[in-house]
Design an enzyme around this catalytic site. Structure first.
Site, PDB file in Angstrom:
ATOM      1  CD  GLU A  33     -19.391 -54.426  -4.913  1.00 33.17           C
ATOM      2  OE1 GLU A  33     -18.338 -54.261  -5.717  1.00 33.17           O
ATOM      3  OE2 GLU A  33     -20.554 -53.909  -5.422  1.00 33.17           O
ATOM      4  CG  ASP A 155     -28.779 -51.183   8.230  1.00 30.04           C
ATOM      5  OD1 ASP A 155     -29.717 -51.012   7.501  1.00 30.04           O
ATOM      6  OD2 ASP A 155     -27.712 -51.725   7.699  1.00 30.04           O
TER       7      ASP A 155
HETATM    8  N1  ATP Z   1     -20.433 -64.388   7.070  1.00 26.31           N
HETATM    9  C1  ATP Z   1     -20.678 -64.225   5.836  1.00 26.31           C
HETATM   10  N2  ATP Z   1     -20.978 -65.049   5.049  1.00 26.31           N
HETATM   11  C2  ATP Z   1     -21.454 -65.051   3.630  1.00 26.31           C
HETATM   12  N3  ATP Z   1     -21.778 -63.819   3.220  1.00 26.31           N
HETATM   13  C3  ATP Z   1     -21.646 -62.832   4.047  1.00 26.31           C
HETATM   14  C4  ATP Z   1     -21.150 -62.808   5.274  1.00 26.31           C
HETATM   15  N4  ATP Z   1     -20.878 -61.607   5.673  1.00 26.31           N
HETATM   16  C5  ATP Z   1     -21.430 -60.900   4.702  1.00 26.31           C
HETATM   17  N5  ATP Z   1     -21.797 -61.618   3.716  1.00 26.31           N
HETATM   18  C6  ATP Z   1     -22.434 -60.979   2.434  1.00 26.31           C
HETATM   19  O1  ATP Z   1     -21.836 -59.771   2.213  1.00 26.31           O
HETATM   20  C7  ATP Z   1     -22.984 -58.529   2.310  1.00 26.31           C
HETATM   21  C8  ATP Z   1     -22.493 -57.318   2.983  1.00 26.31           C
HETATM   22  O2  ATP Z   1     -22.070 -57.521   4.230  1.00 26.31           O
HETATM   23  P1  ATP Z   1     -22.272 -56.699   5.368  1.00 26.31           P
HETATM   24  O3  ATP Z   1     -23.838 -56.193   5.505  1.00 26.31           O
HETATM   25  O4  ATP Z   1     -21.477 -57.320   6.726  1.00 26.31           O
HETATM   26  O5  ATP Z   1     -21.313 -55.369   5.123  1.00 26.31           O
HETATM   27  P2  ATP Z   1     -21.972 -53.815   5.099  1.00 26.31           P
HETATM   28  O6  ATP Z   1     -20.706 -53.026   4.871  1.00 26.31           O
HETATM   29  O7  ATP Z   1     -22.456 -53.461   6.179  1.00 26.31           O
HETATM   30  O8  ATP Z   1     -23.046 -53.725   3.952  1.00 26.31           O
HETATM   31  P3  ATP Z   1     -24.253 -52.855   3.602  1.00 26.31           P
HETATM   32  O9  ATP Z   1     -23.556 -51.409   3.649  1.00 26.31           O
HETATM   33  O10 ATP Z   1     -24.769 -53.278   2.111  1.00 26.31           O
HETATM   34  O11 ATP Z   1     -25.248 -53.018   4.643  1.00 26.31           O
HETATM   35  C9  ATP Z   1     -24.167 -59.312   3.005  1.00 26.31           C
HETATM   36  O12 ATP Z   1     -25.456 -58.758   2.522  1.00 26.31           O
HETATM   37  C10 ATP Z   1     -23.899 -60.587   2.531  1.00 26.31           C
HETATM   38  O13 ATP Z   1     -24.326 -60.843   1.372  1.00 26.31           O
END
Ligand code: ATP
Length: 519
Positions: A33, A155
């Site tokens: 999420e 980040d």
């Molecule tokens: N390509 C991927 N393959 C597998 N899991 C993924 C992938 N991209 C994201 N995730 C999962 O989703 C989580 C959240 O993704 P991401 O960090 O891109 O989103 P965010 O909106 O920036 O989240 P946050 O606010 O927690 O940093 C990651 O920590 C990971 O567990």
């Protein structure tokens, strides 16, 4: 989707194919999420390939497309490196229901079996030192590529490092990344100095470097290198090494570990805007070597160079790749020799612990068309703030997970990993407010981290003025609000507020956090 044209930084190739329909994918399960959406595992029907689809949520259609998502897409489209997550395409879900006019967009990236945070939390997984070296080298190569191309990630943290079962590590989550306008780091010369100001409201607190905690605005790629140092230590300890409960506490535990700042170790520290409360800390000579007894001489040297207080001299990615640690025994493992593990994602950790992590407020960022740069429309109200509160796009929206610590019923996609034995950790807050002097110690109610019998710090002194709503000095992007906070629209946020005392309090905090516009 018509993303605005952007000139790629020198050395970056354009590589992008376009949009497909969401119907071409079968959704499988929720992986994460995120700040502006949810990440799902999905299978491409025609090819059978597995992807991760990051859904970009628009909590209010009038707000338009979130600028943070747009920035992430623009950057990822241009980046191409083995150690940076690749954006394959965008997938579009056309509105089918009445009332919804806009399409939902998904970022399509290759599926990665793990994120480092989830992997480290899996008790069945044990990293050998050659494996750690392999991952760290990949991380430095990815960072070198970003920094060489004038990109600050901003980040760096274990949850944003994705790993697959072929031993490949990739840097993900470019929602806070931005172009860096200064000369890039040079071999043997640290990370240089910046000439212009950037916002200090970046980096998840546990990975935030001391210069940001002290509110240095002219920061450099050294901020990502500090985060890499925290990740390096975390791989040995299997938990975040600097889990501060507030910004002030974060600074305190940093200086306890690496020694108090002084004019030799951190020249200029005492004149930084956030230095005053730090001057009250007990002097410390640091305990890095005692804490990391498992590291050999080279390992400890690399760690201490990554966690150097002086951001100008902190090791850069070029020199980190060449560090003797990687050239001495045991040698780094080859990617293909790294063992495979059951899928582990950070969401598993949260679900396993029956806890919704205190989701830190996302950078508000803005929306397309919300202002000259999408950040501020000058009306006293952030273009998206009325709907997202503090810019935490997860609150009050269709994906509302409620306030931190309040359990919500499990959704259909939620899953638990096979391991589920340990007590919950403190929520890894990613608050974006740096001012510990503004009475905004939002998490002072949190218990100390397990195993750390520390008492929460007393509230730091207020700086006066309008407190939380006051812009940091010189931050021209931060509007001030009247005491009642910004005008709120009659959206679902209002309904949310009446559900529990906790929820009633949250919007106020979120209103404060809305003041944060990313630069
Ligand atoms: N390509 C991927 N393959 C597998 N899991 C993924 C992938 N991209 C994201 N995730 C999962 O989703 C989580 C959240 O993704 P991401 O960090 O891109 O989103 P965010 O909106 O920036 O989240 P946050 O606010 O927690 O940093 C990651 O920590 C990971 O567990």
């Amino acid at each position: 989707m018509a993303a605005p044209a952007a000139s790629p930084p020198a050395g970056i190739q354009r590589r992008f194919f376009g949009c497909s329909k969401i119907g071409e994918y079968d959704m499988m399960q929720k992986l994460g999420e995120g700040t502006f959406g949810e990440v799902h595992k999905a299978c491409h029907q025609k090819t059978g390939q597995i992807y991760a689809l990051k859904k970009i949520l628009m909590h209010n259609e009038k707000d338009g497309f979130p600028i943070t998502a747009l920035r992430e897409i623009k950057l990822l489209k241009m980046l191409s490196h083995d150690n940076v997550l690749k954006l394959e395409e965008m997938a579009v879900e056309r509105p089918r229901t009445e009332g919804r006019k806009r399409a939902i967009l998904y970022m399509v990236t290759p599926y990665m079996d793990h994120d480092l945070s989830g992997l480290l939390d899996n008790p069945d997984v044990h990293f050998s030192e050659p494996q750690i070296k392999c991952y760290m080298l990949q991380l430095f190569k990815g960072l070198r590529y970003l920094h060489d191309n004038h990109i600050l990630h901003r980040d760096m943290k274990a949850a944003n490092l994705l790993i697959n079962n072929r031993g490949r590590l990739q840097i993900a989550d470019f929602g806070l990344a931005r172009h860096y306008e200064e000369p890039i780091p040079q071999r043997g010369k640290g990370n240089g100095e910046a000439r212009r100001d950037y916002t200090t409201l970046v980096v998840t607190r546990w990975y935030r470097p001391p210069e940001l905690l002290l509110q240095l605005r002219r920061y450099t790629p050294a901020i990502d290198m500090w985060g890499a140092g925290c990740v390096f230590g975390e791989m040995f300890k299997r938990k975040p090494i600097l889990a501060g409960q507030s910004d002030l506490h974060q600074a305190q535990i940093i200086f306890e570990m690496v020694g108090s700042p002084n004019e030799q170790t951190m020249p200029g520290w005492s004149t930084l805007p956030g230095a005053e409360p730090v001057k009250q800390f007990q002097p410390s000579t640091g305990n890095l070597a005692q804490r990391f007894r498992e590291l050999n001489r080279e390992g400890l040297d690399l760690l201490s160079q990554l966690l150097l207080l002086d951001w100008r001299k902190r090791i850069n990615a070029i020199d980190a790749i060449d560090h003797p640690y990687f050239k001495t025994s045991p040698r780094p493992m080859r990617e293909e020799d790294i063992p495979t593990f059951a899928d582990s994602h950070e969401l598993d950790r949260r679900n396993a612990r029956g806890q919704k992590q205190a989701l830190p407020p996302a950078p508000a960022g803005g929306t397309v068309g919300g202002g000259p740069n999408g950040e501020w429309n000058g009306s006293g109200q952030h273009p998206n703030g009325a709907h997202w509160g503090n810019g935490d796009r997860r609150y009050g929206g269709p994906q509302d997970r409620g306030p931190p610590g309040v359990e919500r019923p499990r959704g259909g996609y939620d899953r638990r990993p096979p391991y589920d034995h340990r007590p919950p950790p403190p929520p890894p807050d990613r608050e974006r407010r740096p001012n510990w002097g503004n009475g905004a110690e939002r998490h002072s109610h949190l218990p100390p981290p397990p195993g750390e019998g520390r008492h929460p710090l007393p509230h730091p002194p207020r700086h006066g003025g309008n407190g939380d709503r006051r812009a940091p000095p010189g931050d021209t992007y931060i509007p001030s609000y009247d005491n009642d906070g910004p005008r709120r629209s009659r959206d679902r946020r209002d309904r949310t507020r009446s559900r529990s005392p906790d929820r009633r309090e949250r919007p106020r905090e979120r209103d404060r956090d809305r003041d944060i516009y990313r630069r």
